[in-house]
Scaffold this motif. Structure first.
Motif, PDB file in Angstrom:
ATOM      1  N   MET A   1       0.833  -1.196   0.000  1.00 41.52           N
ATOM      2  CA  MET A   1       0.000   0.000   0.000  1.00 41.52           C
ATOM      3  C   MET A   1       0.872   1.251   0.000  1.00 41.52           C
ATOM      4  O   MET A   1       2.042   1.200   0.358  1.00 41.52           O
ATOM      5  N   ALA A   2       0.268   2.364  -0.390  1.00 38.43           N
ATOM      6  CA  ALA A   2       0.951   3.652  -0.365  1.00 38.43           C
ATOM      7  C   ALA A   2       0.034   4.673   0.302  1.00 38.43           C
ATOM      8  O   ALA A   2      -1.185   4.619   0.126  1.00 38.43           O
ATOM      9  N   PRO A   3       0.614   5.607   1.050  1.00 34.41           N
ATOM     10  CA  PRO A   3      -0.215   6.625   1.692  1.00 34.41           C
ATOM     11  C   PRO A   3      -0.672   7.667   0.681  1.00 34.41           C
ATOM     12  O   PRO A   3       0.000   7.925  -0.313  1.00 34.41           O
ATOM     13  N   ASP A   4      -1.830   8.269   0.965  1.00 31.78           N
ATOM     14  CA  ASP A   4      -2.257   9.395   0.143  1.00 31.78           C
ATOM     15  C   ASP A   4      -2.209  10.660   0.998  1.00 31.78           C
ATOM     16  O   ASP A   4      -1.858  10.606   2.170  1.00 31.78           O
ATOM     17  N   ASP A   5      -2.553  11.776   0.424  1.00 31.76           N
ATOM     18  CA  ASP A   5      -2.464  13.054   1.130  1.00 31.76           C
ATOM     19  C   ASP A   5      -3.469  13.173   2.269  1.00 31.76           C
ATOM     20  O   ASP A   5      -3.303  14.002   3.156  1.00 31.76           O
ATOM     21  N   GLY A   6      -4.503  12.350   2.262  1.00 37.04           N
ATOM     22  CA  GLY A   6      -5.541  12.428   3.290  1.00 37.04           C
ATOM     23  C   GLY A   6      -5.284  11.583   4.514  1.00 37.04           C
ATOM     24  O   GLY A   6      -6.117  11.516   5.409  1.00 37.04           O
TER      25      GLY A   6
END
Length: 111
Positions: free
Chosen positions: A93-98
Protein backbone atom coordinates in the motif's frame (compact mmCIF):
# COMPACT_ATOMS: atom_id res chain seq x y z
CA UNK A 1 -28.89 -10.81 12.24
CA UNK A 2 -29.09 -7.24 10.99
CA UNK A 3 -26.04 -6.28 8.92
CA UNK A 4 -24.82 -2.70 9.23
CA UNK A 5 -22.82 -0.60 6.79
CA UNK A 6 -19.11 -0.55 7.58
CA UNK A 7 -17.87 2.66 9.18
CA UNK A 8 -14.28 2.18 7.95
CA UNK A 9 -12.95 1.28 4.53
CA UNK A 10 -9.87 -0.25 2.95
CA UNK A 11 -6.85 1.92 3.71
CA UNK A 12 -8.27 3.68 6.76
CA UNK A 13 -5.91 3.99 9.73
CA UNK A 14 -7.62 3.00 12.97
CA UNK A 15 -6.69 2.21 16.53
CA UNK A 16 -8.22 -0.08 19.14
CA UNK A 17 -10.32 1.84 21.64
CA UNK A 18 -8.95 -0.17 24.62
CA UNK A 19 -5.74 -1.97 23.65
CA UNK A 20 -2.62 -0.10 22.52
CA UNK A 21 -2.46 -1.00 18.84
CA UNK A 22 -3.29 0.61 15.54
CA UNK A 23 -3.41 -0.53 11.95
CA UNK A 24 -4.57 -0.16 8.37
CA UNK A 25 -7.80 -1.81 7.23
CA UNK A 26 -7.12 -4.26 4.39
CA UNK A 27 -10.43 -6.17 4.34
CA UNK A 28 -13.91 -5.88 5.84
CA UNK A 29 -16.42 -8.57 6.76
CA UNK A 30 -20.01 -7.23 6.97
CA UNK A 31 -20.49 -9.45 10.02
CA UNK A 32 -18.39 -11.89 12.04
CA UNK A 33 -16.67 -14.41 9.74
CA UNK A 34 -13.96 -16.01 11.87
CA UNK A 35 -13.80 -19.38 13.62
CA UNK A 36 -15.78 -20.52 16.65
CA UNK A 37 -12.47 -21.11 18.43
CA UNK A 38 -11.48 -17.47 17.91
CA UNK A 39 -14.88 -16.32 19.17
CA UNK A 40 -14.84 -18.60 22.22
CA UNK A 41 -11.37 -17.33 23.20
CA UNK A 42 -12.81 -13.86 23.90
CA UNK A 43 -14.01 -13.55 27.50
CA UNK A 44 -17.82 -13.50 27.51
CA UNK A 45 -17.99 -10.22 29.41
CA UNK A 46 -16.15 -8.34 26.63
CA UNK A 47 -17.22 -10.42 23.61
CA UNK A 48 -18.60 -8.12 20.87
CA UNK A 49 -21.80 -8.72 18.96
CA UNK A 50 -21.42 -10.75 15.76
CA UNK A 51 -23.87 -8.58 13.80
CA UNK A 52 -21.49 -5.75 13.06
CA UNK A 53 -18.63 -5.26 10.63
CA UNK A 54 -15.30 -6.88 11.51
CA UNK A 55 -12.04 -5.55 10.13
CA UNK A 56 -8.81 -7.24 9.04
CA UNK A 57 -5.92 -4.97 9.97
CA UNK A 58 -2.23 -4.80 9.24
CA UNK A 59 -1.69 -4.02 12.92
CA UNK A 60 1.18 -2.85 15.07
CA UNK A 61 1.93 -2.06 18.68
CA UNK A 62 5.09 -0.79 20.34
CA UNK A 63 6.79 -4.20 20.08
CA UNK A 64 5.67 -5.93 16.90
CA UNK A 65 3.58 -6.04 13.72
CA UNK A 66 0.85 -8.60 13.05
CA UNK A 67 -2.58 -9.14 11.48
CA UNK A 68 -5.61 -8.45 13.68
CA UNK A 69 -9.35 -9.11 13.37
CA UNK A 70 -11.37 -6.47 15.24
CA UNK A 71 -15.04 -5.60 15.67
CA UNK A 72 -16.20 -2.16 14.61
CA UNK A 73 -17.27 -1.28 18.16
CA UNK A 74 -13.64 -1.58 19.27
CA UNK A 75 -12.15 0.74 16.65
CA UNK A 76 -11.75 4.50 16.47
CA UNK A 77 -10.02 6.61 13.82
CA UNK A 78 -6.29 7.12 14.27
CA UNK A 79 -5.71 10.79 13.59
CA UNK A 80 -2.08 10.81 14.74
CA UNK A 81 -0.75 11.35 11.21
CA UNK A 82 2.09 8.93 12.01
CA UNK A 83 3.01 6.52 9.19
CA UNK A 84 2.25 2.86 9.73
CA UNK A 85 5.46 0.80 9.91
CA UNK A 86 3.90 -2.63 9.24
CA UNK A 87 6.00 -4.26 6.47
CA UNK A 88 2.94 -5.47 4.53
CA UNK A 89 1.58 -1.94 4.41
CA UNK A 90 4.89 -0.69 3.01
CA UNK A 91 5.00 -3.54 0.47
CA UNK A 92 1.39 -3.46 -0.70
CA UNK A 93 0.00 0.00 0.00
CA UNK A 94 0.95 3.65 -0.36
CA UNK A 95 -0.22 6.62 1.69
CA UNK A 96 -2.26 9.39 0.14
CA UNK A 97 -2.46 13.05 1.13
CA UNK A 98 -5.54 12.43 3.29
CA UNK A 99 -3.82 10.09 5.72
CA UNK A 100 -5.26 6.86 4.34
CA UNK A 101 -3.60 4.15 2.26
CA UNK A 102 -4.42 2.65 -1.12
CA UNK A 103 -3.26 -0.49 -2.89
CA UNK A 104 -0.16 -0.07 -5.00
CA UNK A 105 -0.84 -0.82 -8.65
CA UNK A 106 2.31 -2.90 -8.94
CA UNK A 107 1.56 -4.98 -5.80
CA UNK A 108 -0.52 -7.45 -7.81
CA UNK A 109 -3.68 -6.72 -5.81
CA UNK A 110 -6.86 -6.56 -7.86
CA UNK A 111 -9.84 -4.80 -6.25
Amino acid sequence: MKVRTAKYGIGDVVRHRIYPFRGVVFDVDPEFANTDEWWDAIPAEIRPSKDQPFYHLFAENAETEYVAYVSEQNLVPDDSGMPVRHPQVRALMAPDDGGTYHWKVDAGIVH
